[in-house]
Scaffold this active site. Structure first.
Site, PDB file in Angstrom:
ATOM      1  N   ASP A  96      82.767  53.864  31.586  1.00  0.00           N
ATOM      2  CA  ASP A  96      82.185  52.774  32.377  1.00  0.00           C
ATOM      3  C   ASP A  96      81.078  53.265  33.302  1.00  0.00           C
ATOM      4  O   ASP A  96      80.091  52.568  33.515  1.00  0.00           O
ATOM      5  CB  ASP A  96      83.276  52.067  33.187  1.00  0.00           C
ATOM      6  CG  ASP A  96      82.691  50.911  33.975  1.00  0.00           C
ATOM      7  OD1 ASP A  96      82.038  50.062  33.346  1.00  0.00           O
ATOM      8  OD2 ASP A  96      82.845  50.879  35.200  1.00  0.00           O
ATOM      9  N   ASP A  97      81.227  54.482  33.854  1.00  0.00           N
ATOM     10  CA  ASP A  97      80.190  54.990  34.770  1.00  0.00           C
ATOM     11  C   ASP A  97      78.852  55.116  34.040  1.00  0.00           C
ATOM     12  O   ASP A  97      77.793  54.956  34.641  1.00  0.00           O
ATOM     13  CB  ASP A  97      80.567  56.374  35.314  1.00  0.00           C
ATOM     14  CG  ASP A  97      81.927  56.340  35.957  1.00  0.00           C
ATOM     15  OD1 ASP A  97      82.128  55.506  36.843  1.00  0.00           O
ATOM     16  OD2 ASP A  97      82.802  57.130  35.544  1.00  0.00           O
ATOM     17  N   TYR A 126      89.072  46.574  44.503  1.00  0.00           N
ATOM     18  CA  TYR A 126      88.176  47.625  44.027  1.00  0.00           C
ATOM     19  C   TYR A 126      87.160  47.972  45.112  1.00  0.00           C
ATOM     20  O   TYR A 126      87.465  47.856  46.292  1.00  0.00           O
ATOM     21  CB  TYR A 126      87.553  47.198  42.674  1.00  0.00           C
ATOM     22  CG  TYR A 126      87.129  48.419  41.937  1.00  0.00           C
ATOM     23  CD1 TYR A 126      88.090  49.320  41.470  1.00  0.00           C
ATOM     24  CD2 TYR A 126      85.799  48.748  41.801  1.00  0.00           C
ATOM     25  CE1 TYR A 126      87.715  50.506  40.879  1.00  0.00           C
ATOM     26  CE2 TYR A 126      85.425  49.941  41.203  1.00  0.00           C
ATOM     27  CZ  TYR A 126      86.383  50.813  40.744  1.00  0.00           C
ATOM     28  OH  TYR A 126      86.014  51.997  40.175  1.00  0.00           O
ATOM     29  N   ASN A 135      75.159  54.250  45.856  1.00  0.00           N
ATOM     30  CA  ASN A 135      76.082  53.733  46.857  1.00  0.00           C
ATOM     31  C   ASN A 135      76.995  54.848  47.340  1.00  0.00           C
ATOM     32  O   ASN A 135      77.030  55.905  46.724  1.00  0.00           O
ATOM     33  CB  ASN A 135      76.880  52.512  46.330  1.00  0.00           C
ATOM     34  CG  ASN A 135      77.611  52.794  45.051  1.00  0.00           C
ATOM     35  OD1 ASN A 135      78.199  53.860  44.923  1.00  0.00           O
ATOM     36  ND2 ASN A 135      77.581  51.869  44.105  1.00  0.00           N
ATOM     37  N   LYS A 177      90.659  49.437  38.537  1.00  0.00           N
ATOM     38  CA  LYS A 177      89.805  49.011  37.415  1.00  0.00           C
ATOM     39  C   LYS A 177      90.591  48.124  36.465  1.00  0.00           C
ATOM     40  O   LYS A 177      90.112  47.091  36.002  1.00  0.00           O
ATOM     41  CB  LYS A 177      89.271  50.232  36.667  1.00  0.00           C
ATOM     42  CG  LYS A 177      87.974  50.756  37.267  1.00  0.00           C
ATOM     43  CD  LYS A 177      86.768  50.205  36.542  1.00  0.00           C
ATOM     44  CE  LYS A 177      85.573  50.007  37.410  1.00  0.00           C
ATOM     45  NZ  LYS A 177      84.466  50.899  37.274  1.00  0.00           N
ATOM     46  N   ARG A 185      85.139  62.739  40.506  1.00  0.00           N
ATOM     47  CA  ARG A 185      83.896  62.228  41.115  1.00  0.00           C
ATOM     48  C   ARG A 185      84.102  60.750  41.403  1.00  0.00           C
ATOM     49  O   ARG A 185      83.679  59.898  40.658  1.00  0.00           O
ATOM     50  CB  ARG A 185      82.721  62.427  40.141  1.00  0.00           C
ATOM     51  CG  ARG A 185      81.366  62.212  40.749  1.00  0.00           C
ATOM     52  CD  ARG A 185      80.559  61.205  39.993  1.00  0.00           C
ATOM     53  NE  ARG A 185      81.145  59.871  40.083  1.00  0.00           N
ATOM     54  CZ  ARG A 185      80.515  58.737  39.798  1.00  0.00           C
ATOM     55  NH1 ARG A 185      79.279  58.775  39.392  1.00  0.00           N
ATOM     56  NH2 ARG A 185      81.100  57.550  39.892  1.00  0.00           N
ATOM     57  N   GLU A 241      86.830  57.032  33.320  1.00  0.00           N
ATOM     58  CA  GLU A 241      86.328  56.533  34.604  1.00  0.00           C
ATOM     59  C   GLU A 241      86.285  57.650  35.641  1.00  0.00           C
ATOM     60  O   GLU A 241      87.294  58.345  35.853  1.00  0.00           O
ATOM     61  CB  GLU A 241      87.251  55.410  35.099  1.00  0.00           C
ATOM     62  CG  GLU A 241      86.844  54.767  36.392  1.00  0.00           C
ATOM     63  CD  GLU A 241      85.613  53.863  36.268  1.00  0.00           C
ATOM     64  OE1 GLU A 241      85.430  53.230  35.210  1.00  0.00           O
ATOM     65  OE2 GLU A 241      84.838  53.810  37.223  1.00  0.00           O
ATOM     66  N   ASP A 242      85.138  57.809  36.261  1.00  0.00           N
ATOM     67  CA  ASP A 242      85.005  58.747  37.382  1.00  0.00           C
ATOM     68  C   ASP A 242      85.452  60.168  37.062  1.00  0.00           C
ATOM     69  O   ASP A 242      86.231  60.768  37.807  1.00  0.00           O
ATOM     70  CB  ASP A 242      85.761  58.196  38.604  1.00  0.00           C
ATOM     71  CG  ASP A 242      84.982  57.078  39.278  1.00  0.00           C
ATOM     72  OD1 ASP A 242      83.786  56.927  38.969  1.00  0.00           O
ATOM     73  OD2 ASP A 242      85.556  56.366  40.104  1.00  0.00           O
TER      74      ASP A 242
HETATM   75  P1  NAI Z   1      75.189  62.466  39.605  1.00  0.00           P
HETATM   76  O1  NAI Z   1      75.688  63.385  40.636  1.00  0.00           O
HETATM   77  O2  NAI Z   1      75.623  62.643  38.180  1.00  0.00           O
HETATM   78  O3  NAI Z   1      73.566  62.488  39.612  1.00  0.00           O
HETATM   79  C1  NAI Z   1      72.780  62.448  40.759  1.00  0.00           C
HETATM   80  C2  NAI Z   1      71.330  62.743  40.366  1.00  0.00           C
HETATM   81  O4  NAI Z   1      70.498  62.548  41.504  1.00  0.00           O
HETATM   82  C3  NAI Z   1      71.092  64.170  39.912  1.00  0.00           C
HETATM   83  O5  NAI Z   1      70.157  64.161  38.838  1.00  0.00           O
HETATM   84  C4  NAI Z   1      70.453  64.836  41.132  1.00  0.00           C
HETATM   85  O6  NAI Z   1      69.596  65.920  40.804  1.00  0.00           O
HETATM   86  C5  NAI Z   1      69.658  63.683  41.693  1.00  0.00           C
HETATM   87  N1  NAI Z   1      69.369  63.827  43.107  1.00  0.00           N
HETATM   88  C6  NAI Z   1      70.202  64.204  44.106  1.00  0.00           C
HETATM   89  N2  NAI Z   1      69.543  64.247  45.273  1.00  0.00           N
HETATM   90  C7  NAI Z   1      68.263  63.889  45.009  1.00  0.00           C
HETATM   91  C8  NAI Z   1      67.103  63.756  45.785  1.00  0.00           C
HETATM   92  N3  NAI Z   1      67.111  64.015  47.104  1.00  0.00           N
HETATM   93  N4  NAI Z   1      65.958  63.373  45.186  1.00  0.00           N
HETATM   94  C9  NAI Z   1      65.922  63.132  43.859  1.00  0.00           C
HETATM   95  N5  NAI Z   1      67.000  63.234  43.061  1.00  0.00           N
HETATM   96  C10 NAI Z   1      68.162  63.610  43.629  1.00  0.00           C
HETATM   97  O7  NAI Z   1      75.569  61.006  40.112  1.00  0.00           O
HETATM   98  P2  NAI Z   1      75.645  59.654  39.282  1.00  0.00           P
HETATM   99  O8  NAI Z   1      76.996  59.458  38.743  1.00  0.00           O
HETATM  100  O9  NAI Z   1      74.514  59.606  38.324  1.00  0.00           O
HETATM  101  O10 NAI Z   1      75.453  58.562  40.443  1.00  0.00           O
HETATM  102  C11 NAI Z   1      74.267  58.528  41.203  1.00  0.00           C
HETATM  103  C12 NAI Z   1      74.330  57.381  42.212  1.00  0.00           C
HETATM  104  O11 NAI Z   1      74.388  56.144  41.515  1.00  0.00           O
HETATM  105  C13 NAI Z   1      75.587  57.411  43.086  1.00  0.00           C
HETATM  106  O12 NAI Z   1      75.257  57.061  44.403  1.00  0.00           O
HETATM  107  C14 NAI Z   1      76.469  56.367  42.501  1.00  0.00           C
HETATM  108  O13 NAI Z   1      77.319  55.808  43.471  1.00  0.00           O
HETATM  109  C15 NAI Z   1      75.445  55.360  41.998  1.00  0.00           C
HETATM  110  N6  NAI Z   1      75.973  54.526  40.939  1.00  0.00           N
HETATM  111  C16 NAI Z   1      75.826  53.159  41.045  1.00  0.00           C
HETATM  112  C17 NAI Z   1      76.360  52.311  40.100  1.00  0.00           C
HETATM  113  C18 NAI Z   1      76.125  50.847  40.222  1.00  0.00           C
HETATM  114  O14 NAI Z   1      75.442  50.389  41.067  1.00  0.00           O
HETATM  115  N7  NAI Z   1      76.693  50.037  39.347  1.00  0.00           N
HETATM  116  C19 NAI Z   1      77.182  52.840  39.006  1.00  0.00           C
HETATM  117  C20 NAI Z   1      77.209  54.295  38.915  1.00  0.00           C
HETATM  118  C21 NAI Z   1      76.633  55.075  39.871  1.00  0.00           C
END
Ligand code: NAI
Length: 538
Positions: A259-260, A94, A399, A165, A147, A236-237
């Protein structure tokens, strides 16, 4: 599945095949004489050869390709190997290696795995699902590839994700692999580079609009109920807005989860619970600020407010303790661009777009980064957090590493070792003021295999948010005092199997208590659950 196979047909069946482990007697009975080298081996010796092969591979992607091939040739040996050392093999099956595997999917493709559902199957999805040879499918992991990790829309290349997964369901929680079905919902892709790649294996067309996608997804969900009754659908994704819409649409209607959204929320809540145990604080007294209000942020916010309510706050007061900022600044009621879910956390406040200023104004005790904004948690922000509380909780979950809001080193250094920190990736340990601090990784793999195992045995009618809250608590309880002392907010990865069994037992117990389970309640849930685990032996 025909268990009466013999000869080369048997050797070519990856589920049944034992390769060189067939005894002389078995070789006679099963028409295998002359088809194998003379030596007979046990599975441990076979595994030594696998490990030797792996040690000669020059890259993690090569190791990934080899392991996938091994699963096709000999599934038992594959799981014997990966379950012998999950800490080494999970990152190969993964995140992060699966990301490279997805990008190269059409180029490293060998044999078909799982199922591909397309819009051309509209009206016939149940008929198509019946082509799958196994009837008792208990989990489908389905992605559109819309995504993937930090890679954006990679269409049908996303198939690596449901495959990986589901391999973790077995590798981490011993759910029988034959009950798992990876599905790629090939709705096309917006990725022009892929559309032009001659080796791309997906549909070269634009994804449908919301209305058509909703109709297709409705049909798929209904077809699963018809063909595989009792099967849990793991989304997922999917693209963020689709992910949230489908969770709201199906979570009370069928057995499913995302899961996300829910797995991420659960592991984040586990980290917060562990952090508050270290600082001796209560969740209901916390003020939580999110940078990022996408699917991950919304899911975490929802579970935190749910947990605050479980601890006595009204819904209104719980929500009042949570604030969110996104790329356009604070979520305020005057904004016209917010979804219904986001509106819940919008406040009647003046607009703020500077994070440090808002940290000084709102005085959060917990700061969660799910924004993909590298470096957004500056020295100034971290120091401002330290003005609000003795032990600020700072989670930089974006990440890959190149997107983390701050590194572990920065968070510990700038807070002089006070921050209770976790990241979306694994950062190395940090030495500060003569102490070694271990930054945790908020990795969903602590949660979804355990919730999956509880679902496998208890057969709930649906999965509620509470199931993920129970999983969070059970995970947080499993950090030893020595680990807490070093700031670690998640259990060690070495013991992942034990951790999952303990968490799954707690979740299954909750499913029985809450009346969600459809299995008959056993006297001792853990013993009963352990008796149903898959074991990679011949
Ligand atoms: P998404 O695309 O749905 O949301 C991103 C959010 O961040 C949006 O609200 C956007 O407006 C905001 N954003 C973007 N650029 C910004 C900036 N410069 N300043 C402030 N806000 C900003 O993405 P999602 O799915 O919510 O994932 C976000 C991050 O979290 C990704 O990097 C993802 O890899 C990470 N993530 C980590 C997980 C973990 O550690 N277990 C699990 C799921 C996601």
């Amino acid at each position: 599945m025909n268990a009466n196979k013999t000869g080369t047909e048997l050797l070519n069946d990856g589920v049944l095949n034992k390769g060189t482990a067939y005894s002389i007697e078995e070789r006679k009975c099963l028409g295998l004489e002359g088809l194998l080298p003379s030596g007979t081996e046990d599975i441990d010796t076979q595994m030594q050869r696998v490990l030797q092969h792996l040690s000669k591979k020059n890259s993690d992607l090569e190791k990934y390709i080899y392991l996938q091939g091994l699963e096709e040739r000999n599934q038992t040996l594959f799981y014997k190997t990966v379950m012998s050392d999950p800490q080494t093999f999970i990152p190969i099956l993964y995140d992060p290696v699966v990301g490279d595997a997805c990008l190269a999917f059409g180029h490293i493709y060998r044999r078909p795995r799982g199922m591909y559902i397309t819009r051309q199957m509209n009206g016939r999805m149940a008929e198509v699902l019946r082509n799958w040879p196994v009837k008792d499918v208990r989990f489908i992991c389905i992605s559109t590839g819309g995504r993937i990790l930090g890679l954006g829309d990679i269409g049908a290349n996303g198939m690596g994700i449901p495959i990986g997964k589901l391999q973790l369901y077995t590798a981490c929680a011993a759910i029988p692999p034959q009950t798992l079905l990876p599905v790629l919902f090939d709705i096309g892709t917006t990725n022009e580079k892929l559309q032009k790649d001659p080796l791309y294996l997906g549909l070269r067309e634009q994804p449908p609009g919301t209305e058509e996608l909703d109709a297709l997804t409705d049909e798929f969900v209904a077809a699963v109920q018809e063909v595989f009754p009792g099967c849990c659908i793991h989304f997922e994704d999917w693209k963020g807005t689709d992910a949230m819409r489908y969770l709201a649409r199906y979570q009370d209607a069928v057995l499913c989860y995302n899961d996300d959204i829910q797995g991420t929320a659960s592991i984040s809540l586990a980290g917060i619970i562990a952090a508050l145990q270290i600082s001796g604080q209560k969740i209901e007294d916390q003020r939580v600020l999110f940078l990022g209000a996408g699917s991950a942020g919304m899911g975490i916010a929802r579970l935190i407010t749910h947990e605050m309510q479980d601890n006595g706050l009204s819904e209104e007061n719980a929500r009042h303790n949570v604030r969110m900022m996104d790329i356009d600044g604070l979520l305020t009621r005057s904004r016209k661009d917010l979804s219904d879910e986001q509106r819940i956390y919008a406040r009647d406040e003046k607009s703020f777009s500077n994070l440090t200023e808002y940290v000084r104004h709102f005085k959060p005790t917990i700061l969660i980064g799910v924004s993909t904004a590298k470096g957004a948690f500056t020295n100034e922000v971290v120091r401002a957090m330290c003005e609000n509380t003795e032990r600020p909780v700072i989670f930089a979950l974006s990440n890959p590493t190149s997107k983390a809001e701050c590194t572990a080193d920065e968070a510990y250094k700038w807070s002089e070792g006070k921050a209770l920190y976790a990241a979306g990736v694994q950062f190395p340990e940090v030495h500060i003021n003569g102490k070694t601090l271990l930054p945790g990784q908020a990795n969903n793999f602590y949660i979804f295999p355990a919730v999956g195992l509880a679902t496998y045995v208890a057969r709930p009618s649906k999965l509620t948010d509470e199931c993920f809250i129970v999983a969070a608590h059970a995970t947080a309880q499993q950090i030893s005092p020595e680990m807490r002392e070093k700031g670690l907010l998640f259990p060690g990865q070495k013991d992942v199997f034990e951790t999952q069994i303990t968490t799954a037992t707690a979740v299954a117990e909750y499913m029985f208590d809450a009346g969600l389970a459809q299995s008959e309640r056993p006297e001792d849930i853990r013993t009963w659950l352990e008796a149903q685990l898959y074991s990679p032996t011949y």
